[in-house]
Write a protein that holds these residues in place. Structure first.
Motif, mmCIF file in Angstrom:
data_model
loop_
_atom_site.group_PDB
_atom_site.id
_atom_site.type_symbol
_atom_site.label_atom_id
_atom_site.label_comp_id
_atom_site.label_asym_id
_atom_site.label_seq_id
_atom_site.Cartn_x
_atom_site.Cartn_y
_atom_site.Cartn_z
ATOM 1 N N LEU A 1 -8.505 -41.505 -11.057
ATOM 2 C CA LEU A 1 -9.830 -41.560 -11.682
ATOM 3 C C LEU A 1 -10.408 -40.157 -11.813
ATOM 4 C CD1 LEU A 1 -11.139 -44.671 -9.746
ATOM 5 C CD2 LEU A 1 -10.536 -44.585 -12.151
ATOM 6 N N GLU B 1 -21.262 -41.535 -19.101
ATOM 7 C CA GLU B 1 -21.205 -42.946 -18.732
ATOM 8 C C GLU B 1 -19.912 -43.263 -17.978
ATOM 9 O OE1 GLU B 1 -21.733 -47.143 -21.128
ATOM 10 O OE2 GLU B 1 -21.850 -45.249 -22.216
ATOM 11 N N ALA B 2 -18.784 -42.787 -18.565
ATOM 12 C CA ALA B 2 -17.480 -43.022 -17.941
ATOM 13 C C ALA B 2 -17.420 -42.353 -16.575
ATOM 14 C CB ALA B 2 -16.373 -42.487 -18.842
ATOM 15 N N LEU C 1 -19.107 -44.374 -14.036
ATOM 16 C CA LEU C 1 -18.290 -45.548 -13.725
ATOM 17 C C LEU C 1 -17.143 -45.174 -12.776
ATOM 18 C CD1 LEU C 1 -17.399 -48.544 -14.401
ATOM 19 C CD2 LEU C 1 -15.867 -47.475 -16.057
ATOM 20 N N PHE C 2 -16.448 -44.064 -13.128
ATOM 21 C CA PHE C 2 -15.312 -43.633 -12.305
ATOM 22 C C PHE C 2 -15.763 -43.274 -10.897
ATOM 23 C CE2 PHE C 2 -12.313 -42.201 -15.989
ATOM 24 C CZ PHE C 2 -12.195 -43.520 -16.354
ATOM 25 N N LEU D 1 -16.376 -46.481 -9.041
ATOM 26 C CA LEU D 1 -15.097 -47.111 -8.687
ATOM 27 C C LEU D 1 -14.433 -46.380 -7.509
ATOM 28 C CD1 LEU D 1 -13.389 -48.026 -12.079
ATOM 29 C CD2 LEU D 1 -13.808 -49.561 -10.154
#
Lengths: 749, 48
Positions: A121, A132-133, A136-137, A140
């Motif tokens: 990731l 945004e990504a 998220l990463f 996670l």
């Protein structure tokens, strides 16, 4: 008579009860190599009566046998010898189930999973994922990191917590603080949408550290103590003869000086005693390592622990258990084992220096950033990056990685390391002390004057001797040839304990044994020749047989080699002086001492140590055990007694003395590589810490620096790999190609 | 975006399955004798 009882007892003591009267024994069989060996051993052992199952482990070269206690003890070792394998019983301590190692491997697997996935990731983030990504990463990563850290981090957290509770600190404290702070800071940064999160650093840190920790655990000395094995030698009690003629079995604690003891053939003397009645041979190898049995008669003193072999003896106890020989040995072992623990392992010494430096460094970083930049978040981030970047990954791998490589190389040659720290010590050794019997010699007497003894007489003597299990008889039987002219039935031979054998063949009385017993007709006798057996015909001297303990095949060359390498080679033996002196000149040892009791061996060793020498003790017997424990480093052959193997740091399984120079050379090589690794790890820190201090460490830099430094250390340790195995493999392959080539050429012609 | 989430979840769960399989086989002591396992395949078990 003596060998089977001793071996059987050893099997019983060496086994572990499992359930319903089943016992599990573990045997080391260094000679097994292939599938053929596996099936041969497993089938051969499982057909023995009393054996429930046998399972070979080829990696450890051991076979684990489950046997039924109610049956007669199965002759496992004899059966293996019959199949063509050398075997000995592994002691209970050598094979203790290692739950800690399994826990470490599980933690390591989970940490590896977490580190790998989070790194995947992170690569997305470094490659420039959108805001945004990225969020998220990061979330996670946090979701993976939390359970992984909780599961795999326990190893460090628990140890750090113990240290802190004891108001001290260890290497695990900065690690735990670093991991915890990194996770907390990263979580905060993720929640507030900041660009950097260090979840990858926290997990891969644990991963690398766990590799080091696992390897280190493999190399750490097990809590094996030879003392418990020694205690097993002392019988639990003895039959005491009261004044009124009644007998009573008393526990060893209740035996007092002055009591009359009855010691049956095949059992050990419980305490030191003086023989009152009876005539027998006793095996005193426990006391002085001497192979040939000693003849005792009324008035002779016997040390506790010696084995009565031929005839029952009545003896008067001269000491209580506490003052007896075996108790003395146990006390000596306790002292000696304590002394050895004073050695500080290289890794421990470094961690002592390392911990305060890192704590201080992080604290200074935190304070100075807070003072000069006034930014609390920044100050915490810098302090954390100092903790992470100095994490002892490379340092933690530096020593155990090399030790594991060395252990692997030695295992292939047939040497087992029982303690990684001993490898460090062995590299410094400058003096080598050998025991004689069983170490430099085979421990089995051999007929020395075969040629001048007369072959015909020898054949008769050998035939008679084959009815006895006395070591000299065995040697005689081995030296003679079976002759069809000599017909001898078992009932024609009578053994007189302490004297010898008598046989009547075709009306002629032959005697084989002690000179004053066998030769009744007046003849001149050599009083000084103790280890001599005579053969007589109707009381008339026919032949004199002398016995010698054979030197091991490689003894002379190995000692020569060690002398050339400037080792001071010394032989300390419990044997008699003439035997030691002639043997010493034969194998080329210039310094030797004879007639040493175990305590005197230890004294010699402590004196040599005090004079600044670093000793390697090589010995095998029970009598060497305290000396093995007292020396700086120690080795024992695989054929050694259980106690000998337990007190040694290294065990060479194939009894080949060439393993001694090989092991020393490996240890020296290992030390060089360890030094290089440590130097590199320190150099790495010297460069990395200033960068971290300046606040220039991003997650990418931290990940690269950590992995690269660990990798360099691992690769450097792999340089051990250029070993003999690979070279022989290459040679084999070349030979194979050559023969194939020759074949094709022959076919085309 | 939603495709990526799906892919990431799939890849991580595949890793998790791998980890679970390793832990299972480790606990079943399948790694205790690697050399022996390699050789045992050569043994004929006709009699049994």
């Amino acid at each position: 008579m003596t060998a089977p009882t001793a071996a059987d007892k050893e099997l019983f003591f060496g086994s572990r009860p499992i359930e319903d009267g089943l016992m599990q024994a573990e045997l080391s069989v260094p000679g097994m190599k292939c599938a053929g060996c596996i099936s041969k051993i497993e089938k051969g052992l499982s057909t023995l009566p009393g054996v429930v199952s046998a399972r070979v482990n080829l990696s450890t070269k051991r076979v684990s046998v489950v046997w039924n206690k109610s049956d007669h003890e199965p002759p496992l070792i004899d059966a293996l010898n019959g199949l063509g394998f050398d075997a000995h019983l592994s002691s209970a301590q050598e094979r203790s189930e290692d739950n800690e190692l399994r826990r470490l491997i599980r933690s390591l697997a989970v940490a590896g999973f977490g580190a790998g996935n989070i790194m995947m990731l992170s690569v997305g983030v470094w490659a420039g994922a959108g805001e945004e990504a990225r969020a998220l990463f990061h979330w996670l990563s946090a979701a993976i990191a939390l359970p992984v850290l909780m599961f795999s981090g326990r190893v460090f957290f628990a140890s750090a917590w113990t240290a802190l509770r004891a108001r001290s600190t260890n290497m695990d404290v900065p690690i735990s603080v670093g991991v915890f702070l990194t996770f907390a800071l990263s979580l905060y940064d993720t929640a507030t949408g900041r660009p950097h999160a260090y979840f990858d650093a926290a997990t891969s840190l644990l991963f690398f550290l766990l590799i080091g920790r696992t390897l280190d655990h493999v190399m750490r000395a097990r809590a094996h103590s030879a003392i418990s094995a020694l205690q097993k030698l002392a019988p639990g009690g003895a039959t005491v003869l009261h004044k009124d003629g009644s007998t009573e079995y008393l526990s060893i604690d209740d035996i007092e000086p002055g009591m009359l003891l009855r010691v049956a053939a095949g059992s050990r003397f419980p305490v030191d005693a003086v023989v009152v009645d009876g005539d027998s041979d006793i095996d005193v190898s426990v006391i002085n390592g001497e192979s040939s049995p000693q003849h005792v008669k009324a008035g002779d003193p016997v040390a506790g622990g010696s084995l009565n072999t031929t005839a029952p003896i009545t003896a008067r106890a001269t000491a209580s258990e506490k003052q007896s020989f075996l108790a003395d040995m146990i006390r000596m072992m306790e002292n000696a084992e304590g002394a050895r623990h004073q050695y500080r392992r290289i890794a421990d010494r470094i961690s002592d220096l390392y911990t305060p430096v890192v704590h201080l460094g992080a604290l200074i970083a935190f304070c100075s950033w807070l003072a000069f930049a006034g930014d609390l978040h920044r100050a915490v981030a810098v302090a954390v990056s100092v903790l992470i970047i100095t994490c002892p990954c490379a340092l933690g791998l530096a020593v155990p990685m090399v030790q594991v490589m060395a252990a692997k190389r030695l295992f292939r040659a047939g040497v087992m390391i029982k303690d990684g720290a001993a490898l460090e010590r062995l590299a410094d050794v400058d003096t080598i002390v050998f025991d004689k019997t069983g170490t430099l010699t085979t421990g089995m007497p051999r007929l020395a004057n075969e040629n001048d003894a007369g072959m015909r007489a020898l054949n008769v003597a050998g035939a008679i001797a084959s009815y006895s299990t006395h070591p000299y008889s065995r040697a005689l039987a081995q030296a003679s040839r079976l002759s069809p002219h000599i017909r001898l039935e078992a009932n024609q031979v009578a053994e007189t304990p302490g004297n010898g054998l008598e046989a009547e063949i075709d009306g002629v009385t032959y005697r084989l044994g002690r000179p004053d017993w066998a030769v009744t007709l007046p003849a001149k006798q050599d009083a000084d020749e103790k280890s001599c057996v005579v053969f007589s015909k109707n009381g008339e001297l026919v032949a004199r047989y002398h016995f010698e303990d054979d030197a091991r095949p490689s003894a002379r060359t190995v000692i020569q080699k060690l002398n050339q390498c400037d080792f001071y080679v010394l032989m300390l033996s419990g044997d008699r002086e003439p035997a030691v002196s002639s043997f010493a000149s034969r194998v080329g040892v210039s310094s030797w001492q004879a007639n040493l009791r175990p305590a005197e061996k230890v004294k010699q060793i402590t004196e040599l140590t005090a004079s600044g020498r670093k000793l390697l003790m090589v010995g095998d017997g029970v009598n060497d055990a305290p000396a093995l424990a007292a020396a700086y480093a120690s080795m024992a052959p695989g054929s050694a007694t259980d106690i000998g193997r337990n007190s040694a740091n290294f065990v060479y399984l194939n009894d080949d003395l060439n393993n001694i120079p090989l092991t020393i050379e490996t240890a020296r090589r290992a030390k060089t590589l360890m030094r290089q690794n440590i130097a590199f790890a320190i150099l790495y820190n010297a460069i990395a810490v200033p960068i971290a201090f300046l606040g220039l460490v991003t997650p990418l830099i931290a990940a690269l620096a950590m992995s690269a430094s660990s990798l360099v250390v691992v690769l450097n340790s792999f340089r051990f790999g250029g070993d003999t195995q690979r070279i022989t493999n290459l040679k084999k392959r070349r030979d194979l190609t050559k023969s194939l080539l020759a074949q094709t050429q022959a076919q085309t012609q | 975006m939603s495709v990526m989430v799906l892919l990431v979840l799939v890849s991580i769960s595949m890793g998790a399955v791998g980890l679970a399989v390793f832990l299972w086989s480790f606990n079943a002591r399948q790694y205790d004798d690697m050399d022996g396992a390699a050789e045992r395949i050569l043994i004929d078990d006709d009699e049994d």
